[in-house]
Write a protein that holds these residues in place. Structure first.
Motif, PDB file in Angstrom:
ATOM      1  N   LEU A 257       1.781   6.445 -16.647  1.00 39.15           N
ATOM      2  CA  LEU A 257       1.938   7.510 -15.668  1.00 39.15           C
ATOM      3  C   LEU A 257       0.908   7.443 -14.553  1.00 39.15           C
ATOM      4  CD1 LEU A 257       2.607  10.509 -18.055  1.00 39.15           C
ATOM      5  CD2 LEU A 257       4.267   9.122 -16.837  1.00 39.15           C
ATOM      6  N   LYS A 258      -0.135   6.658 -14.734  1.00 41.53           N
ATOM      7  CA  LYS A 258      -1.186   6.565 -13.723  1.00 41.53           C
ATOM      8  C   LYS A 258      -0.675   5.796 -12.516  1.00 41.53           C
ATOM      9  CE  LYS A 258      -4.952   6.588 -17.040  1.00 41.53           C
ATOM     10  NZ  LYS A 258      -6.037   5.811 -17.619  1.00 41.53           N
ATOM     11  N   PRO A 259      -0.978   6.281 -11.301  1.00 40.50           N
ATOM     12  CA  PRO A 259      -0.536   5.531 -10.120  1.00 40.50           C
ATOM     13  C   PRO A 259      -1.309   4.234  -9.995  1.00 40.50           C
ATOM     14  CG  PRO A 259      -1.941   7.358  -9.476  1.00 40.50           C
ATOM     15  CD  PRO A 259      -1.716   7.479 -10.961  1.00 40.50           C
ATOM     16  N   GLU A 260      -0.632   3.243  -9.435  1.00 42.52           N
ATOM     17  CA  GLU A 260      -1.308   1.968  -9.235  1.00 42.52           C
ATOM     18  C   GLU A 260      -2.360   2.122  -8.152  1.00 42.52           C
ATOM     19  OE1 GLU A 260       1.284  -1.314  -8.557  1.00 42.52           O
ATOM     20  OE2 GLU A 260       2.722  -0.598 -10.029  1.00 42.52           O
ATOM     21  N   LYS A 261      -3.422   1.355  -8.268  1.00 42.62           N
ATOM     22  CA  LYS A 261      -4.472   1.395  -7.260  1.00 42.62           C
ATOM     23  C   LYS A 261      -3.940   0.776  -5.980  1.00 42.62           C
ATOM     24  CE  LYS A 261      -9.180   1.458  -8.886  1.00 42.62           C
ATOM     25  NZ  LYS A 261     -10.371   0.699  -9.154  1.00 42.62           N
ATOM     26  N   THR A 262      -4.073   1.519  -4.900  1.00 45.40           N
ATOM     27  CA  THR A 262      -3.656   0.977  -3.616  1.00 45.40           C
ATOM     28  C   THR A 262      -4.896   0.562  -2.843  1.00 45.40           C
ATOM     29  OG1 THR A 262      -3.680   3.173  -2.630  1.00 45.40           O
ATOM     30  CG2 THR A 262      -1.583   2.390  -3.482  1.00 45.40           C
ATOM     31  N   GLU A 263      -4.772  -0.553  -2.173  1.00 48.95           N
ATOM     32  CA  GLU A 263      -5.906  -1.043  -1.409  1.00 48.95           C
ATOM     33  C   GLU A 263      -6.040  -0.224  -0.133  1.00 48.95           C
ATOM     34  OE1 GLU A 263      -5.955  -5.203  -0.708  1.00 48.95           O
ATOM     35  OE2 GLU A 263      -5.168  -5.648  -2.688  1.00 48.95           O
ATOM     36  N   LYS A 264      -7.258   0.047   0.255  1.00 47.06           N
ATOM     37  CA  LYS A 264      -7.498   0.795   1.468  1.00 47.06           C
ATOM     38  C   LYS A 264      -7.249  -0.128   2.660  1.00 47.06           C
ATOM     39  CE  LYS A 264     -10.779   3.792   3.696  1.00 47.06           C
ATOM     40  NZ  LYS A 264     -12.059   4.443   3.672  1.00 47.06           N
ATOM     41  N   VAL A 265      -6.469   0.382   3.599  1.00 46.96           N
ATOM     42  CA  VAL A 265      -6.152  -0.432   4.772  1.00 46.96           C
ATOM     43  C   VAL A 265      -7.282  -0.353   5.786  1.00 46.96           C
ATOM     44  CG1 VAL A 265      -3.669  -0.233   4.502  1.00 46.96           C
ATOM     45  CG2 VAL A 265      -4.887   1.474   5.826  1.00 46.96           C
ATOM     46  N   LYS A 266      -7.382  -1.380   6.594  1.00 48.93           N
ATOM     47  CA  LYS A 266      -8.402  -1.427   7.634  1.00 48.93           C
ATOM     48  C   LYS A 266      -7.814  -0.837   8.909  1.00 48.93           C
ATOM     49  CE  LYS A 266     -10.513  -5.557   5.725  1.00 48.93           C
ATOM     50  NZ  LYS A 266     -10.881  -6.947   5.972  1.00 48.93           N
ATOM     51  N   PRO A 267      -8.636  -0.180   9.718  1.00 51.07           N
ATOM     52  CA  PRO A 267      -8.112   0.439  10.930  1.00 51.07           C
ATOM     53  C   PRO A 267      -7.522  -0.564  11.922  1.00 51.07           C
ATOM     54  CG  PRO A 267     -10.503   0.727  10.777  1.00 51.07           C
ATOM     55  CD  PRO A 267     -10.051   0.092   9.513  1.00 51.07           C
ATOM     56  N   CYS A 268      -7.947  -1.796  11.857  1.00 49.41           N
ATOM     57  CA  CYS A 268      -7.413  -2.801  12.784  1.00 49.41           C
ATOM     58  C   CYS A 268      -6.005  -3.243  12.405  1.00 49.41           C
ATOM     59  CB  CYS A 268      -8.330  -4.016  12.827  1.00 49.41           C
ATOM     60  SG  CYS A 268      -8.458  -4.877  11.251  1.00 49.41           S
ATOM     61  N   CYS A 269      -5.577  -2.931  11.187  1.00 51.71           N
ATOM     62  CA  CYS A 269      -4.313  -3.454  10.685  1.00 51.71           C
ATOM     63  C   CYS A 269      -3.162  -2.456  10.729  1.00 51.71           C
ATOM     64  CB  CYS A 269      -4.502  -3.941   9.254  1.00 51.71           C
ATOM     65  SG  CYS A 269      -5.736  -5.248   9.111  1.00 51.71           S
ATOM     66  N   VAL A 270      -3.420  -1.235  11.182  1.00 51.68           N
ATOM     67  CA  VAL A 270      -2.369  -0.225  11.241  1.00 51.68           C
ATOM     68  C   VAL A 270      -2.185   0.247  12.675  1.00 51.68           C
ATOM     69  CG1 VAL A 270      -2.701   0.551   8.869  1.00 51.68           C
ATOM     70  CG2 VAL A 270      -4.010   1.624  10.684  1.00 51.68           C
ATOM     71  N   CYS A 271      -1.040   0.815  12.949  1.00 54.56           N
ATOM     72  CA  CYS A 271      -0.710   1.416  14.253  1.00 54.56           C
ATOM     73  C   CYS A 271      -0.865   0.424  15.407  1.00 54.56           C
ATOM     74  CB  CYS A 271      -1.567   2.654  14.500  1.00 54.56           C
ATOM     75  SG  CYS A 271      -1.464   3.882  13.191  1.00 54.56           S
ATOM     76  N   LYS A 272      -0.479  -0.807  15.171  1.00 57.03           N
ATOM     77  CA  LYS A 272      -0.651  -1.841  16.200  1.00 57.03           C
ATOM     78  C   LYS A 272       0.210  -1.572  17.437  1.00 57.03           C
ATOM     79  CE  LYS A 272      -2.077  -5.574  13.165  1.00 57.03           C
ATOM     80  NZ  LYS A 272      -1.799  -6.929  12.712  1.00 57.03           N
ATOM     81  N   ASP A 273       1.450  -1.128  17.227  1.00 54.53           N
ATOM     82  CA  ASP A 273       2.323  -0.867  18.377  1.00 54.53           C
ATOM     83  C   ASP A 273       1.789   0.277  19.223  1.00 54.53           C
ATOM     84  OD1 ASP A 273       4.069  -2.888  17.638  1.00 54.53           O
ATOM     85  OD2 ASP A 273       5.343  -1.536  16.458  1.00 54.53           O
ATOM     86  N   GLU A 274       1.384   1.357  18.570  1.00 54.46           N
ATOM     87  CA  GLU A 274       0.854   2.513  19.298  1.00 54.46           C
ATOM     88  C   GLU A 274      -0.412   2.142  20.060  1.00 54.46           C
ATOM     89  OE1 GLU A 274       1.853   2.527  16.181  1.00 54.46           O
ATOM     90  OE2 GLU A 274       3.292   4.162  15.933  1.00 54.46           O
ATOM     91  N   LYS A 275      -1.239   1.329  19.424  1.00 59.18           N
ATOM     92  CA  LYS A 275      -2.491   0.922  20.069  1.00 59.18           C
ATOM     93  C   LYS A 275      -2.219   0.058  21.300  1.00 59.18           C
ATOM     94  CE  LYS A 275      -6.864  -1.396  19.161  1.00 59.18           C
ATOM     95  NZ  LYS A 275      -7.673  -2.137  18.214  1.00 59.18           N
ATOM     96  N   SER A 276      -1.298  -0.885  21.182  1.00 58.04           N
ATOM     97  CA  SER A 276      -1.026  -1.773  22.318  1.00 58.04           C
ATOM     98  C   SER A 276      -0.394  -1.003  23.475  1.00 58.04           C
ATOM     99  CB  SER A 276      -0.149  -2.950  21.901  1.00 58.04           C
ATOM    100  OG  SER A 276       1.120  -2.510  21.509  1.00 58.04           O
TER     101      SER A 276
END
Length: 85
Positions: A30-49
């Motif tokens: 029942l425990k959720p799997e550990k999710t890796e923390k994303v880096k700010p450079c790797c998300v919202c690329k379209d919005e940033k550009s």
């Protein structure tokens, strides 16, 4: 019966391993799997550009005001990933 029989032997039943219940394995499925923390450079690329393009190439006297909606979209996207800007 001889060696030419039509019935096949039944396979042996697999052994069931019962582990004792300990606090370490009570709700392990029942425990959720550990999710890796994303880096700010790797998300919202379209919005940033889009934000960067608007700010860099704006023909307006006040690019900050002209690109306000794109900056807001980028901030909303980043906050969705847990980053505070």
């Amino acid at each position: 019966m001889g060696w030419f029989t039509s019935s096949s032997p039944t396979p042996a039943q697999p052994a069931v391993v019962n582990q004792p219940l300990t606090p370490n394995n009570l709700a392990s499925d029942l425990k959720p799997e550990k999710t890796e923390k994303v880096k700010p450079c790797c998300v919202c690329k379209d919005e940033k550009s889009r934000r960067d393009e608007c700010m860099l190439f704006s023909q307006s006297d006040d690019p900050q005001e002209d690109c306000k909606s794109l900056v807001s979209q980028y901030k909303d996207c980043m906050s969705g990933f847990g980053f505070k800007i």
